[in-house]
Design a protein around this motif. Sequence first.
Motif, PDB file in Angstrom:
ATOM      1  N   GLN A 131     -56.742  -6.998  -9.496  1.00 58.29           N
ATOM      2  CA  GLN A 131     -57.255  -6.895  -8.125  1.00 58.29           C
ATOM      3  C   GLN A 131     -58.416  -7.848  -7.898  1.00 58.29           C
ATOM      4  N   LEU A 132     -59.284  -7.962  -8.888  1.00 59.26           N
ATOM      5  CA  LEU A 132     -60.412  -8.880  -8.752  1.00 59.26           C
ATOM      6  C   LEU A 132     -59.956 -10.341  -8.844  1.00 59.26           C
ATOM      7  N   LEU A 133     -58.929 -10.601  -9.664  1.00 58.57           N
ATOM      8  CA  LEU A 133     -58.372 -11.961  -9.705  1.00 58.57           C
ATOM      9  C   LEU A 133     -57.823 -12.349  -8.341  1.00 58.57           C
ATOM     10  N   ASP A 134     -57.153 -11.393  -7.669  1.00 61.84           N
ATOM     11  CA  ASP A 134     -56.639 -11.662  -6.323  1.00 61.84           C
ATOM     12  C   ASP A 134     -57.764 -11.924  -5.327  1.00 61.84           C
ATOM     13  N   ALA A 135     -58.946 -11.352  -5.601  1.00 60.14           N
ATOM     14  CA  ALA A 135     -60.091 -11.554  -4.703  1.00 60.14           C
ATOM     15  C   ALA A 135     -60.816 -12.870  -4.968  1.00 60.14           C
ATOM     16  N   GLY A 136     -60.484 -13.541  -6.084  1.00 59.66           N
ATOM     17  CA  GLY A 136     -61.102 -14.832  -6.357  1.00 59.66           C
ATOM     18  C   GLY A 136     -61.847 -14.935  -7.670  1.00 59.66           C
ATOM     19  N   MET A 137     -61.846 -13.874  -8.488  1.00 60.49           N
ATOM     20  CA  MET A 137     -62.572 -13.931  -9.754  1.00 60.49           C
ATOM     21  C   MET A 137     -61.908 -14.908 -10.709  1.00 60.49           C
ATOM     22  N   MET A 138     -62.698 -15.808 -11.275  1.00 53.18           N
ATOM     23  CA  MET A 138     -62.159 -16.780 -12.212  1.00 53.18           C
ATOM     24  C   MET A 138     -62.731 -16.623 -13.618  1.00 53.18           C
ATOM     25  N   ARG A 139     -63.757 -15.804 -13.753  1.00 52.24           N
ATOM     26  CA  ARG A 139     -64.340 -15.531 -15.078  1.00 52.24           C
ATOM     27  C   ARG A 139     -64.752 -14.068 -15.117  1.00 52.24           C
ATOM     28  N   TRP A 140     -64.431 -13.396 -16.223  1.00 52.46           N
ATOM     29  CA  TRP A 140     -64.732 -11.972 -16.371  1.00 52.46           C
ATOM     30  C   TRP A 140     -65.731 -11.779 -17.501  1.00 52.46           C
ATOM     31  N   VAL A 141     -66.839 -11.096 -17.188  1.00 53.27           N
ATOM     32  CA  VAL A 141     -67.795 -10.674 -18.216  1.00 53.27           C
ATOM     33  C   VAL A 141     -67.581  -9.175 -18.417  1.00 53.27           C
ATOM     34  N   PRO A 142     -66.926  -8.744 -19.490  1.00 54.13           N
ATOM     35  CA  PRO A 142     -66.649  -7.320 -19.679  1.00 54.13           C
ATOM     36  C   PRO A 142     -67.946  -6.504 -19.745  1.00 54.13           C
ATOM     37  N   PRO A 143     -67.890  -5.230 -19.334  1.00 51.15           N
ATOM     38  CA  PRO A 143     -69.045  -4.355 -19.515  1.00 51.15           C
ATOM     39  C   PRO A 143     -69.507  -4.379 -20.967  1.00 51.15           C
ATOM     40  N   ILE A 196     -61.082  -5.055 -25.017  1.00 49.79           N
ATOM     41  CA  ILE A 196     -60.925  -6.331 -24.314  1.00 49.79           C
ATOM     42  C   ILE A 196     -59.534  -6.899 -24.565  1.00 49.79           C
ATOM     43  N   GLY A 197     -59.087  -6.835 -25.812  1.00 45.86           N
ATOM     44  CA  GLY A 197     -57.751  -7.311 -26.127  1.00 45.86           C
ATOM     45  C   GLY A 197     -56.672  -6.559 -25.367  1.00 45.86           C
ATOM     46  N   PRO A 253     -58.151 -14.773 -16.779  1.00 45.62           N
ATOM     47  CA  PRO A 253     -59.413 -15.427 -16.408  1.00 45.62           C
ATOM     48  C   PRO A 253     -60.136 -15.890 -17.664  1.00 45.62           C
ATOM     49  N   GLU A 254     -61.149 -16.708 -17.498  1.00 40.96           N
ATOM     50  CA  GLU A 254     -62.063 -16.957 -18.607  1.00 40.96           C
ATOM     51  C   GLU A 254     -62.729 -15.634 -18.981  1.00 40.96           C
ATOM     52  N   VAL A 255     -62.981 -15.455 -20.263  1.00 42.23           N
ATOM     53  CA  VAL A 255     -63.613 -14.225 -20.742  1.00 42.23           C
ATOM     54  C   VAL A 255     -64.949 -14.575 -21.381  1.00 42.23           C
ATOM     55  N   GLU A 256     -65.998 -13.954 -20.885  1.00 45.13           N
ATOM     56  CA  GLU A 256     -67.358 -14.218 -21.377  1.00 45.13           C
ATOM     57  C   GLU A 256     -67.937 -12.926 -21.947  1.00 45.13           C
ATOM     58  N   VAL A 257     -68.220 -12.916 -23.228  1.00 45.84           N
ATOM     59  CA  VAL A 257     -68.682 -11.710 -23.913  1.00 45.84           C
ATOM     60  C   VAL A 257     -70.200 -11.759 -24.088  1.00 45.84           C
ATOM     61  N   PHE A 258     -70.855 -10.638 -23.797  1.00 44.27           N
ATOM     62  CA  PHE A 258     -72.304 -10.504 -24.000  1.00 44.27           C
ATOM     63  C   PHE A 258     -72.549 -10.447 -25.503  1.00 44.27           C
ATOM     64  N   ALA A 259     -73.048 -11.542 -26.082  1.00 45.73           N
ATOM     65  CA  ALA A 259     -73.111 -11.678 -27.534  1.00 45.73           C
ATOM     66  C   ALA A 259     -74.504 -11.545 -28.121  1.00 45.73           C
ATOM     67  N   TYR A 260     -75.545 -11.627 -27.292  1.00 46.64           N
ATOM     68  CA  TYR A 260     -76.910 -11.504 -27.825  1.00 46.64           C
ATOM     69  C   TYR A 260     -77.851 -11.027 -26.728  1.00 46.64           C
ATOM     70  N   ALA A 290     -62.200 -14.448 -26.411  1.00 46.60           N
ATOM     71  CA  ALA A 290     -63.433 -14.853 -25.726  1.00 46.60           C
ATOM     72  C   ALA A 290     -63.468 -16.368 -25.552  1.00 46.60           C
ATOM     73  N   ASP A 291     -63.852 -16.800 -24.368  1.00 44.46           N
ATOM     74  CA  ASP A 291     -64.008 -18.223 -24.081  1.00 44.46           C
ATOM     75  C   ASP A 291     -65.472 -18.644 -24.068  1.00 44.46           C
ATOM     76  N   LEU A 292     -66.352 -17.710 -23.726  1.00 48.87           N
ATOM     77  CA  LEU A 292     -67.787 -17.988 -23.669  1.00 48.87           C
ATOM     78  C   LEU A 292     -68.537 -16.839 -24.327  1.00 48.87           C
ATOM     79  N   LEU A 293     -69.678 -17.156 -24.916  1.00 44.72           N
ATOM     80  CA  LEU A 293     -70.585 -16.158 -25.472  1.00 44.72           C
ATOM     81  C   LEU A 293     -71.882 -16.198 -24.682  1.00 44.72           C
ATOM     82  N   ARG A 294     -72.275 -15.045 -24.133  1.00 50.34           N
ATOM     83  CA  ARG A 294     -73.496 -14.982 -23.326  1.00 50.34           C
ATOM     84  C   ARG A 294     -74.683 -14.603 -24.198  1.00 50.34           C
ATOM     85  N   LEU A 295     -75.724 -15.412 -24.129  1.00 49.42           N
ATOM     86  CA  LEU A 295     -76.982 -15.159 -24.818  1.00 49.42           C
ATOM     87  C   LEU A 295     -77.996 -14.774 -23.750  1.00 49.42           C
TER      88      LEU A 295
END
Length: 296
Positions: A127-139, A147-148, A162-169, A242-247
């Motif tokens: 639903q969010l992809l249909d709204a325009g989301m191109m990258r997802w940061v999971p809770p 996530i898998g 979408p791109e997946v960005e994980v909160f890593a630090y 994961a495509d990105l790691l968030r610090l």
Amino acid sequence: MKLSLGPVLFYWDKQQLGQFYSEMASLPLDVIYLGETVCSKRRAFNLDQWLGLGRELQAAGHAQIVLSSLTLIEAASELSSLRRLCDNGQVLVEANDMGAVQLLAERKLPFVGGPALNLYNGHALVQLLDAGMMRWVPPVECSAALIGDVLEQVRELGRPLPEVEVFAYGHLPLAYSARCFTARAENRPKDDCQFCCLNYPDGMALTSQEGQALFTLNGIQTMSADVTNLLADYPGLVSCGADLLRLSPRAQGMLGIVDAFDRVRQGATPPVFVEGCNGYWHGQAGMLRVEEVGLC
């Protein structure tokens, strides 16, 4: 694997913010998030100044700049500011509440789905992809397995991921409230807080009666006491998609943190143990360091 620098979650004054981003400009970061996500009273920079800083950072390096929205909208003035943010016309926006999602979808603008959107299954993600989301940061409480599973659901629904960005630090943002805990701790009303969050550049530690570290208080935000650190879990981050790691920024030590993650993504062997918790990533209580208690 890309590295992103999340928005500063704490209240720093203009000088500290300027110095911090001056240091970050030369680092190997692929995405830099700017803006205030916690409290609208924190006005070290206004929108135009955030945009100006973004232009300076882009000129100094190659990082993509993203503006992050507030997580809790409580007043008409905050909604008006959110509209201005979504209409900035220059950079991508990270939506941290569904109001921002609606405004961006109405404008047919792509956006990043922030970690506060509470997306836990493939149907919600679509639903969010249909709204325009191109990258997802999971809770932040999502495990690698969850996530898998969510991404597999999206595949089964026949949709591109979408791109997946994980909160890593960083200190994990766990919850938000209309009440300001930092003001309360200093016996101040929220409407006359005297900006006391400035006294706690890494938040206010909260311990149990037995002295155990439980949480970090940051204005209306409740965070983890310890930082999460998924550097030792790098192989699992790759395999989960994961495509990105968030610090997430802290007042001290970010140069070393970025360097450590950059070396591992360039091929260095991940450390066996690191300082910080990683329980959520392994489907356990978030405050645990699962290697130490034999859970993995």
